[in-house]
Design a protein around this motif. Structure first.
Motif, PDB file in Angstrom:
ATOM      1  N   ARG A   1       0.837  -1.208   0.000  1.00  0.00           N
ATOM      2  CA  ARG A   1       0.000   0.000   0.000  1.00  0.00           C
ATOM      3  C   ARG A   1       0.872   1.258   0.000  1.00  0.00           C
ATOM      4  O   ARG A   1       0.577   2.223  -0.727  1.00  0.00           O
ATOM      5  CB  ARG A   1      -0.917  -0.003   1.223  1.00  0.00           C
ATOM      6  CG  ARG A   1      -1.968  -1.104   1.221  1.00  0.00           C
ATOM      7  CD  ARG A   1      -2.936  -0.945   2.395  1.00  0.00           C
ATOM      8  NE  ARG A   1      -3.859  -2.062   2.477  1.00  0.00           N
ATOM      9  CZ  ARG A   1      -3.690  -3.125   3.256  1.00  0.00           C
ATOM     10  NH1 ARG A   1      -2.629  -3.189   4.042  1.00  0.00           N
ATOM     11  NH2 ARG A   1      -4.570  -4.106   3.260  1.00  0.00           N
ATOM     12  N   ASP A   2       1.935   1.239   0.796  1.00  0.00           N
ATOM     13  CA  ASP A   2       2.849   2.389   0.803  1.00  0.00           C
ATOM     14  C   ASP A   2       3.495   2.582  -0.565  1.00  0.00           C
ATOM     15  O   ASP A   2       3.650   3.719  -1.034  1.00  0.00           O
ATOM     16  CB  ASP A   2       3.932   2.185   1.865  1.00  0.00           C
ATOM     17  CG  ASP A   2       3.382   2.249   3.285  1.00  0.00           C
ATOM     18  OD1 ASP A   2       2.279   2.796   3.466  1.00  0.00           O
ATOM     19  OD2 ASP A   2       4.066   1.736   4.203  1.00  0.00           O
TER      20      ASP A   2
ATOM     21  N   GLN B   1       1.090   4.213  -2.894  1.00  0.00           N
ATOM     22  CA  GLN B   1       0.992   5.648  -2.620  1.00  0.00           C
ATOM     23  C   GLN B   1       2.204   6.396  -3.172  1.00  0.00           C
ATOM     24  O   GLN B   1       2.078   7.536  -3.654  1.00  0.00           O
ATOM     25  CB  GLN B   1       0.856   5.883  -1.120  1.00  0.00           C
ATOM     26  CG  GLN B   1      -0.472   5.421  -0.542  1.00  0.00           C
ATOM     27  CD  GLN B   1      -1.658   6.070  -1.256  1.00  0.00           C
ATOM     28  OE1 GLN B   1      -1.688   7.286  -1.491  1.00  0.00           O
ATOM     29  NE2 GLN B   1      -2.635   5.246  -1.622  1.00  0.00           N
TER      30      GLN B   1
ATOM     31  N   ARG C   1       1.564   6.754  -6.774  1.00  0.00           N
ATOM     32  CA  ARG C   1       0.539   7.786  -6.966  1.00  0.00           C
ATOM     33  C   ARG C   1       1.150   9.189  -6.856  1.00  0.00           C
ATOM     34  O   ARG C   1       0.856  10.078  -7.668  1.00  0.00           O
ATOM     35  CB  ARG C   1      -0.574   7.605  -5.932  1.00  0.00           C
ATOM     36  CG  ARG C   1      -1.780   8.520  -6.151  1.00  0.00           C
ATOM     37  CD  ARG C   1      -2.743   8.425  -4.975  1.00  0.00           C
ATOM     38  NE  ARG C   1      -3.297   7.094  -4.846  1.00  0.00           N
ATOM     39  CZ  ARG C   1      -4.367   6.677  -5.502  1.00  0.00           C
ATOM     40  NH1 ARG C   1      -4.981   7.488  -6.351  1.00  0.00           N
ATOM     41  NH2 ARG C   1      -4.818   5.454  -5.306  1.00  0.00           N
TER      42      ARG C   1
ATOM     43  N   GLU D   1      -3.140  -1.366  -5.341  1.00  0.00           N
ATOM     44  CA  GLU D   1      -3.949  -1.270  -4.130  1.00  0.00           C
ATOM     45  C   GLU D   1      -4.856  -2.484  -3.963  1.00  0.00           C
ATOM     46  O   GLU D   1      -5.014  -3.011  -2.852  1.00  0.00           O
ATOM     47  CB  GLU D   1      -4.770   0.021  -4.170  1.00  0.00           C
ATOM     48  CG  GLU D   1      -3.913   1.286  -4.032  1.00  0.00           C
ATOM     49  CD  GLU D   1      -4.711   2.561  -4.216  1.00  0.00           C
ATOM     50  OE1 GLU D   1      -5.835   2.484  -4.769  1.00  0.00           O
ATOM     51  OE2 GLU D   1      -4.218   3.638  -3.817  1.00  0.00           O
TER      52      GLU D   1
END
Length: 360
Positions: free
Chosen positions: A315-316, A319, A322, A347
């Motif tokens: 997840r990190d 991000q 992103r 994700e």
């Protein structure tokens, strides 16, 4: 399943090996069923005992990998044999022995064998028609009655043996799911290596890094479906319900991960390759994507007790990708659509890793 950090005993290792190879149990039960069917048929009075070998034949036909399949094979085979035996008798009554009678039995039998309700056992219509026509010509009543009856008896024996010792096919599903997990992680590593190369791979070079995920996914899905089927009419199912439920949950999560990895691989190999002016990531985003792929591969390979941490790491990484996409958009104004799709896939894969860990 062996607890991480413990060394399995020889008995436990053998039990796990046996569970991963259901063909061994199938062979043992088929042999036992055939032996019982032979003994029963041979003990019957004549003319039934004269055709005792048809008892083991019925046992072999009905020796399925699950109780449901065993019962279905028994019904399908006996039904097909009854129809074929009746066809053979009708042909023998209507036509003189010879080429024309054989042709008629095979032709009509082949048509009847095409009925879908036979469940893949339609060829027994033709076989039974020929056996009855040729082998039963000297003992019309005895052979015509003994053939289907002894096959039915053998099929009932095999079904009964399966009911007494029903298989619960969890081990093969675990093995196929492990194989699926490994190929997903390997594909992500190949993508990361390609993105980190000094020069982007061209179309042919990307193809060399391509892993066929969908066939492995189909095998895993088939194995899990068989596990679910094996729990029906199974006295062991309740005792092992938790293990089966974990397999089903893990299969569901890995199916999502497989779809995401396959989708990401197609995007990368299509849009981020040498010779394209409108690449998906470009130098600004590419390192973050490569790092995310490596961390996702590590998350898929993580042991159950560390998988939740690994999922958070993915997840990190998503991000980070992103943020890199947003920064690149503000610099050059491009939409980075393919990169945004990869972020969403990462994700979803993180959620799948977390769900898979909970099911192991």
């Amino acid at each position: 399943m062996t607890t991480p950090g413990t060394r399995p005993t020889p008995v436990r290792r053998f039990a796990e090996l046996w569970a991963r190879h259901p063909r061994w149990a199938l062979a043992l039960k088929a042999a036992v069923s055939a032996a019982i069917a032979w003994a029963v048929a041979y003990a019957l009075p004549g003319p039934w005992s004269d055709y005792a070998y048809y008892g083991p034949l019925g046992a072999v036909v009905a020796s399925g990998s699950t109780v449901v399949r065993s019962a279905g094979a028994a019904v399908g085979a006996v039904g097909a044999i009854l129809v074929g035996a009746l066809l053979g008798r009708l042909v023998d009554f209507a036509l003189p022995p010879g080429v024309l009678a054989v042709a008629a039995a095979v032709g009509v039998g082949t048509l009847l064998a095409g009925w879908k309700r036979w469940g893949g056992l339609g060829d027994w219509v033709v076989n039974a028609a020929l056996f009855t026509l040729v082998l039963g010509s000297n003992d019309v009543l005895g052979y015509t009655g003994a053939f289907p009856a002894l096959v039915a008896m053998g099929a009932l024996v095999a079904t009964g043996v399966n009911l007494i010792a029903p298989p619960l096919l969890v081990g093969p599903s675990r093995a196929e799911l492990d194989r699926l997990r490994d190929i997903l992680a390997d594909q992500l590593d190949e993508l990361a290596d390609g993105l980190r190369a000094d020069q982007l791979p061209d179309e042919d070079q990307w193809q060399e890094r391509w892993h066929e995920i969908r066939p492995v996914l189909r095998r895993a899905t088939a194995a899990v479906d068989q596990s679910r089927e094996s729990s029906r009419v199974n006295t062991r199912a309740r005792r092992h319900a938790a293990a089966l439920e974990r397999v089903l949950l893990r299969a569901s999560s890995l199916q999502i991960a497989a779809e995401m990895v396959d989708d990401m691989a197609r995007h990368v190999m299509t849009w981020e390759r040498a010779g394209r002016d409108d690449v998906a990531f470009g130098p600004a985003v590419r390192p973050a994507v490569a790092d995310a792929f490596e961390r996702t591969a590590a998350g898929l390979r993580a042991e159950p007790d560390g998988a939740e941490v690994a999922a958070d790491d993915v997840r990190d990484a998503a991000q980070t990708v992103r943020a890199a996409v947003r920064a690149a958009r503000s610099d050059d104004g491009d939409d980075y659509f393919a990169a945004g799709t990869v972020v969403l896939a990462l994700e979803r894969t993180a959620r799948a890793i977390s769900a898979s860990a909970a099911a192991r």
